[in-house]
Structures are given as C-alpha cells and as structure tokens.
Design an enzyme around this catalytic site. Structure first.
Site, PDB file in Angstrom:
ATOM      1  N   ARG A 164       6.100   0.115  -4.918  1.00  0.00           N
ATOM      2  CA  ARG A 164       5.127   1.111  -5.365  1.00  0.00           C
ATOM      3  C   ARG A 164       5.442   2.481  -4.742  1.00  0.00           C
ATOM      4  O   ARG A 164       5.252   3.540  -5.340  1.00  0.00           O
ATOM      5  CB  ARG A 164       3.736   0.633  -4.919  1.00  0.00           C
ATOM      6  CG  ARG A 164       2.631   1.637  -5.031  1.00  0.00           C
ATOM      7  CD  ARG A 164       2.178   1.825  -6.442  1.00  0.00           C
ATOM      8  NE  ARG A 164       1.096   2.785  -6.552  1.00  0.00           N
ATOM      9  CZ  ARG A 164       0.706   3.320  -7.694  1.00  0.00           C
ATOM     10  NH1 ARG A 164       1.292   2.972  -8.818  1.00  0.00           N
ATOM     11  NH2 ARG A 164      -0.279   4.176  -7.727  1.00  0.00           N
ATOM     12  N   ASP A 205      -6.721  -3.706   2.017  1.00  0.00           N
ATOM     13  CA  ASP A 205      -5.592  -4.549   2.428  1.00  0.00           C
ATOM     14  C   ASP A 205      -5.990  -5.617   3.457  1.00  0.00           C
ATOM     15  O   ASP A 205      -5.174  -6.474   3.793  1.00  0.00           O
ATOM     16  CB  ASP A 205      -4.457  -3.674   2.985  1.00  0.00           C
ATOM     17  CG  ASP A 205      -3.870  -2.781   1.908  1.00  0.00           C
ATOM     18  OD1 ASP A 205      -4.008  -3.124   0.717  1.00  0.00           O
ATOM     19  OD2 ASP A 205      -3.297  -1.726   2.244  1.00  0.00           O
ATOM     20  N   MET A 265     -11.678  -1.911  -5.202  1.00  0.00           N
ATOM     21  CA  MET A 265     -10.544  -1.068  -5.593  1.00  0.00           C
ATOM     22  C   MET A 265      -9.586  -1.749  -6.571  1.00  0.00           C
ATOM     23  O   MET A 265      -9.247  -1.194  -7.595  1.00  0.00           O
ATOM     24  CB  MET A 265      -9.830  -0.578  -4.342  1.00  0.00           C
ATOM     25  CG  MET A 265     -10.815   0.215  -3.483  1.00  0.00           C
ATOM     26  SD  MET A 265     -10.202   0.678  -1.888  1.00  0.00           S
ATOM     27  CE  MET A 265      -9.212   2.080  -2.279  1.00  0.00           C
ATOM     28  N   LYS A 318       3.532  -0.078   7.755  1.00  0.00           N
ATOM     29  CA  LYS A 318       4.362   0.069   6.546  1.00  0.00           C
ATOM     30  C   LYS A 318       3.965   1.302   5.745  1.00  0.00           C
ATOM     31  O   LYS A 318       4.807   2.066   5.288  1.00  0.00           O
ATOM     32  CB  LYS A 318       4.192  -1.189   5.676  1.00  0.00           C
ATOM     33  CG  LYS A 318       4.536  -1.016   4.214  1.00  0.00           C
ATOM     34  CD  LYS A 318       4.469  -2.315   3.451  1.00  0.00           C
ATOM     35  CE  LYS A 318       3.172  -2.617   2.749  1.00  0.00           C
ATOM     36  NZ  LYS A 318       2.880  -1.824   1.553  1.00  0.00           N
ATOM     37  N   ASN A 319       2.653   1.478   5.567  1.00  0.00           N
ATOM     38  CA  ASN A 319       2.204   2.543   4.666  1.00  0.00           C
ATOM     39  C   ASN A 319       2.285   3.941   5.291  1.00  0.00           C
ATOM     40  O   ASN A 319       2.049   4.936   4.612  1.00  0.00           O
ATOM     41  CB  ASN A 319       0.805   2.228   4.128  1.00  0.00           C
ATOM     42  CG  ASN A 319       0.863   1.044   3.163  1.00  0.00           C
ATOM     43  OD1 ASN A 319       1.946   0.688   2.685  1.00  0.00           O
ATOM     44  ND2 ASN A 319      -0.272   0.422   2.903  1.00  0.00           N
ATOM     45  N   ASP A 375       3.080  -4.477  -5.792  1.00  0.00           N
ATOM     46  CA  ASP A 375       2.202  -5.635  -5.985  1.00  0.00           C
ATOM     47  C   ASP A 375       1.446  -5.564  -7.302  1.00  0.00           C
ATOM     48  O   ASP A 375       0.972  -4.500  -7.696  1.00  0.00           O
ATOM     49  CB  ASP A 375       1.155  -5.674  -4.861  1.00  0.00           C
ATOM     50  CG  ASP A 375       1.773  -6.071  -3.546  1.00  0.00           C
ATOM     51  OD1 ASP A 375       2.701  -6.892  -3.562  1.00  0.00           O
ATOM     52  OD2 ASP A 375       1.312  -5.563  -2.511  1.00  0.00           O
TER      53      ASP A 375
HETATM   54  N1  EPU Z   1      -9.614   3.441  -6.027  1.00  0.00           N
HETATM   55  C1  EPU Z   1     -10.952   3.345  -6.286  1.00  0.00           C
HETATM   56  N2  EPU Z   1     -11.783   4.237  -5.708  1.00  0.00           N
HETATM   57  C2  EPU Z   1     -11.323   5.204  -4.875  1.00  0.00           C
HETATM   58  C3  EPU Z   1      -9.959   5.285  -4.574  1.00  0.00           C
HETATM   59  C4  EPU Z   1      -9.103   4.370  -5.176  1.00  0.00           C
HETATM   60  O1  EPU Z   1     -11.380   2.494  -7.020  1.00  0.00           O
HETATM   61  O2  EPU Z   1     -12.139   6.000  -4.391  1.00  0.00           O
HETATM   62  C5  EPU Z   1      -8.733   2.495  -6.707  1.00  0.00           C
HETATM   63  C6  EPU Z   1      -7.656   3.187  -7.495  1.00  0.00           C
HETATM   64  O3  EPU Z   1      -8.113   3.458  -8.808  1.00  0.00           O
HETATM   65  C7  EPU Z   1      -6.538   2.210  -7.459  1.00  0.00           C
HETATM   66  C8  EPU Z   1      -6.735   1.514  -6.109  1.00  0.00           C
HETATM   67  O4  EPU Z   1      -8.046   1.787  -5.715  1.00  0.00           O
HETATM   68  O5  EPU Z   1      -6.657   1.260  -8.450  1.00  0.00           O
HETATM   69  C9  EPU Z   1      -5.777   1.987  -5.044  1.00  0.00           C
HETATM   70  O6  EPU Z   1      -5.806   3.362  -4.925  1.00  0.00           O
HETATM   71  P1  EPU Z   1      -4.679   4.267  -4.265  1.00  0.00           P
HETATM   72  O7  EPU Z   1      -4.128   5.185  -5.286  1.00  0.00           O
HETATM   73  O8  EPU Z   1      -5.263   4.849  -3.015  1.00  0.00           O
HETATM   74  O9  EPU Z   1      -3.560   3.215  -3.870  1.00  0.00           O
HETATM   75  P2  EPU Z   1      -2.028   3.501  -3.674  1.00  0.00           P
HETATM   76  O10 EPU Z   1      -1.857   4.856  -3.122  1.00  0.00           O
HETATM   77  O11 EPU Z   1      -1.303   3.098  -4.877  1.00  0.00           O
HETATM   78  C10 EPU Z   1      -1.885   2.667  -1.170  1.00  0.00           C
HETATM   79  C11 EPU Z   1      -1.173   1.573  -0.424  1.00  0.00           C
HETATM   80  C12 EPU Z   1      -1.762   0.220  -0.816  1.00  0.00           C
HETATM   81  C13 EPU Z   1      -3.245   0.220  -0.474  1.00  0.00           C
HETATM   82  C14 EPU Z   1      -3.936   1.406  -1.185  1.00  0.00           C
HETATM   83  C15 EPU Z   1      -5.399   1.575  -0.804  1.00  0.00           C
HETATM   84  C16 EPU Z   1       1.018   2.468  -0.075  1.00  0.00           C
HETATM   85  C17 EPU Z   1       2.469   2.430  -0.399  1.00  0.00           C
HETATM   86  N3  EPU Z   1       0.232   1.622  -0.732  1.00  0.00           N
HETATM   87  O12 EPU Z   1      -1.670   2.417  -2.550  1.00  0.00           O
HETATM   88  O13 EPU Z   1      -1.111  -0.740  -0.001  1.00  0.00           O
HETATM   89  O14 EPU Z   1      -3.834  -0.978  -0.901  1.00  0.00           O
HETATM   90  O15 EPU Z   1      -3.269   2.635  -0.849  1.00  0.00           O
HETATM   91  O16 EPU Z   1      -5.524   1.753   0.580  1.00  0.00           O
HETATM   92  O17 EPU Z   1       0.603   3.232   0.780  1.00  0.00           O
HETATM   93  C18 EPU Z   1      -0.401  -2.887   0.652  1.00  0.00           C
HETATM   94  O18 EPU Z   1       0.083  -2.370   1.660  1.00  0.00           O
HETATM   95  O19 EPU Z   1      -0.529  -4.131   0.523  1.00  0.00           O
HETATM   96  C19 EPU Z   1      -0.893  -2.031  -0.428  1.00  0.00           C
HETATM   97  C20 EPU Z   1      -1.105  -2.481  -1.658  1.00  0.00           C
END
Ligand code: EPU
Length: 426
Positions: A93, A312, A334, A22-23, A117
């Site tokens: 998201r 995840d 995270m 998905k991602n 989410d």
């Molecule tokens: N974070 C940390 N430390 C880090 C990096 C991130 O604490 O070094 C925290 C961030 O502050 C944030 C969270 O971790 O609160 C997630 O960070 P990120 O910005 O990487 O998440 P995202 O890009 O919004 C994507 C996926 C998520 C997955 C995260 C982490 C997509 C559309 N979403 O989200 O997927 O959990 O990366 O791998 O790609 C899911 O598929 O269930 C899902 C939530």
C-alpha cells in the site's frame, strides 16, 4: 510458502524490545527521494514491506545500503526513473507514498496502483485532492500519471484524516513554494516521526502532533540521521499476548505518551499494565473482568484516527478478549473487511457474533482449540498466531509472509519468551 508450527498453551515469560514502527519506516524511506544527500535511518524493521520499498527505490536509482540489520543509508543523487516497478508497487500500500516525493523531485510520475492488505475499500481521493490543490495534474487509467511544473503552497481541509494522504502531502509540500496548511490532518506517532525527519532534513513544519500542520516550503532539503520510533502495534500485540496467555512480559524502550488511549482501551477488556523505566510490564495472571459502562450496559470499543484506538490493534485485542470474562462489542469503524478473520477464531472455539462487517460481540472466556489456518493480512495474521499460542496443542499457520510483512523476527522474539514455535520452509 513458509509456515509456523506452534505448540500452544504454554505461559510465556521475559522481556522483548519492539522493532521500529513499519508505518513510520515506509514514509521515511520515501523522504530520501527529496534530497541528493545521504539519509540514514536507524531502528528500521527489516520486514517484508520495507524490503519491497527498498527494491522499488533501487529501481528508481536510489543507492540503498544496510549498515547492519536495522540501519539503512539511502542516497538519491542519481534518480533515473519516474516509473516505479508495477509488480513491486502491487505488493505494498505504501507505494502510494511515491506520489508526493517523485512529483516534488522529478515533476512527473507514472505510478502503478498500490497493493497491500485486502481489508476494505482504500480510497485515494484525499491524496488526489491534495496533490491537485498543490498544483499537480493527475490522470487515472491503469496507473496514476501526473505532472507538476511548479508546486505551490495551498490551504486544504482533508475530507478524512488519512495517514498516508497526510504523509504524501507533507512530502510534496515541504519543497513547494509558499505556505501549505493541512487541516484535519492525521497525527499518528508515525506522522509525527515523518515530520521530525523532514524538519531535520531542513523542512519547516509546525503544528506537529496536531491535526493542523503548517508547512513553509524550502528550496532544498539535505541529508539527515533519524531514528524510527518503537512500533506501538507490536507493543500492543505483546500486551494482549501476555494477558491472553496468562504470561509475564516486559516490553522495553517505549514512550508512555503514545499509549494513553491504548492503555485505557486495554484496561476495559481487563488488561492491566504497569510502567517503569520506559518499560511496560503485563502480568497476565492479573487480568480482570471486562468492564461495562456505568449502569451495566455492554461497552463498545471503537477504532478511529489518532488519538483514538488504532484500527491496527483491533484484531489482537479481539483475541485477548476471548480469554477475559464478560461481553464487549468491537466496532471497527475504518475498514469493512477487518472483522472477517474472526470466523477462524470462532472455528477455534471463540464465542463471537459477527453482527455486520464492522461490528462483533465477543463473550469470554472460551477455551481455544488448535487449528490449521492461513494468515489473511498482517494484523489478522498476528492475531491468529496469538490464538495459536493460547490453544493447547499443535496449530499451523500458512502464508506467514503476511505476518512477516509487519513484524520483524516475530518467531525469534516469541521463542525468547519461551514459546514453542517453529518456522518451516515449504
Ligand atoms: N477512515 C475513516 N474515517 C477517518 C479516517 C479514515 O473511516 O476519519 C477510513 C478510510 O476511509 C480508509 C481507512 O479508514 O478506508 C484507512 O484510512 P487511511 O487513509 O488513514 O489509511 P492508509 O493511510 O491507507 C495507514 C496505514 C494502515 C493503517 C491506516 C489507519 C500505512 C502504510 N498504512 O493506511 O496500516 O491501518 O493508516 O491507521 O501507513 C497496517 O499497518 O496493518 C495497516 C493497514
């Protein structure tokens, strides 16, 4: 609202083939906005989030056609809007990933705030800082409005290796003038997949797979034909399921290199896997005790950015651990909301102590009892489904759209393995 009715407590047996990640699929769909030629995406999971993004793209003027159930043709030759639909954006998201390509292609955007989410604070600072460094000018009110007369390469060090921020900046930098260097970038397999797609569209990205990406901007991108990688969250979920239900499951068509840390972590909670012919085999009867650190201290499983253990996979591994022997700490570094679903596992009989929003202690094994539950988010939903398959008797899971946002035909795949699961429309 549809629900799953599960008659749990049966061992499963057979082979599953994971769907596309998905991602990776979501940013790949956005990449089509960067060219007026056709982009073909294969092994696309036809899940809720993908369908929502397809609707958003259609609203912007993209021609979106399914060739069959896992192949999409996208052509953005007649983009007509820089204002994605607010209701649709609030569902996912991934809508934040429109920022980069729309600023690159149309030089302006009015982007409603993203949904997705509710698993913790989901900051967009890294996206924002990166877009401004490339020359965009952004404003935040009820939506994000932005313009970019000319995007210019830059050298930027991310304050955290955010997955979608890295993807957004890649999508923006590939057509910027000059060279962009992204330091402390995310390097998950889905980020690698997006880089490979962009390069096959004519981009010039190097350092792929590392946390330092160098992007030499090009004037134009062309069409491409790209296959999405297997979903390692789904693969990990089936591994945990096999162990927790004492089943024998083979998972086909996987790339061993994507699983180094995952295998190490699962091994700590007693899950043993073998790898042969691009397939994993998990024999749940061979599950061993939870390992302790040298000296006998209770061990901790941490989530972290790649190559660390993926956040995840935390929820499904917690469920698997309730069936292993021993004690372990899970530290979800995270997201601060991801552990709250464990109250449902506790009410099913799991021996879990929620220490604070980020940490729990799990001691197993505990018999689980059936329950009626709602799925709070995609990963917790899959974890509760797994708990229902362990618990002897009838469980019901409501709000299954949450699970179906991320897992393609999960009920069909489970039925093939011998699970008693029924999807009921209500
Ligand atoms: N974070 C940390 N430390 C880090 C990096 C991130 O604490 O070094 C925290 C961030 O502050 C944030 C969270 O971790 O609160 C997630 O960070 P990120 O910005 O990487 O998440 P995202 O890009 O919004 C994507 C996926 C998520 C997955 C995260 C982490 C997509 C559309 N979403 O989200 O997927 O959990 O990366 O791998 O790609 C899911 O598929 O269930 C899902 C939530």
């Amino acid at each position: 609202m549809s629900q799953f009715i599960i008659e749990g407590g049966r061992p499963l047996h057979g082979t599953v083939k994971p769907s596309g990640n998905k991602n990776e699929a979501l940013p790949a769909l956005m990449a089509c906005l960067l060219t007026d030629q056709t982009v073909i995406l294969r092994r696309i999971p036809k899940i809720g989030d993908v369908l929502t993004v397809c609707e958003i793209l259609r609203g912007l003027g993209v021609e979106v056609e399914w060739e069959n159930d896992d192949c999409l043709h996208l052509r953005a030759s007649k983009l007509k809007s820089h204002q994605p639909d607010a209701e649709l954006c609030a569902k996912v998201r991934a809508s934040i990933l429109l920022l980069g390509p729309l600023l690159s292609r149309l030089s302006k955007i009015e982007l409603p705030l993203p949904g997705g989410d509710v698993i913790g604070a989901r900051r967009i600072d890294t996206h924002w800082e990166g877009a401004e460094a490339l020359g965009a000018s952004l404003n935040l009110s009820k939506s994000i409005t932005g313009s970019a007369k000319q995007l210019k390469g830059c050298d930027i060090f991310f304050d955290e290796p955010s997955v979608t921020a890295t993807e957004n900046l890649l999508l923006m930098a590939v057509r910027a003038s000059g060279t962009t260097i992204l330091h402390n970038a995310a390097c998950e397999p889905h980020v690698v997949g997006l880089c490979n797609l962009l390069n096959s569209m004519g981009a010039d990205i190097s350092g792929i797979g590392s946390n330092r990406l160098t992007i030499h901007g090009v004037e134009e991108l062309k069409g491409a034909d790209h296959t999405i990688g297997a979903d390692f969250m789904e693969v990990g979920s089936f591994m945990c399921l096999a162990a927790a239900t004492k089943s024998q499951i083979t998972i086909e068509d996987v790339n061993l290199d994507d699983y180094r840390f995952i295998l190490k972590t699962l091994n700590r909670i007693g899950i043993n896997t073998t790898f042969e012919n691009n397939s994993f085999f998990v024999n749940g009867e061979d599950t061993s005790d939870i390992k302790r650190d040298i000296g006998g201290r209770v061990a901790t499983i941490y989530s972290g950015p790649w190559p660390a253990y993926p956040t995840d996979l935390m929820s499904v591994s917690i469920v698997a651990t309730t069936q292993s022997t021993g004690t372990i700490i899970f530290f979800e570094k995270m997201f601060e909301g991801r552990m709250f679903f464990t109250d449902k596992l506790m009410s099913m009989g799991a021996n879990i102590v929620l220490c604070d929003p980020h940490r729990i202690v799990v001691s197993g094994p505990s018999p689980l009892y059936p329950a009626n539950m709602s799925s709070p988010d995609v990963r917790a939903g899959m974890a509760l489904l797994m708990a229902s398959l362990i618990a002897k008797g009838r469980s019901e899971i409501n709000s299954i759209y949450q699970i179906e946002r991320g897992y393609y035909q999960i009920d069909e795949k489970l039925k093939q393995l011998g699970a008693a699961i029924k999807r009921v429309e209500s």
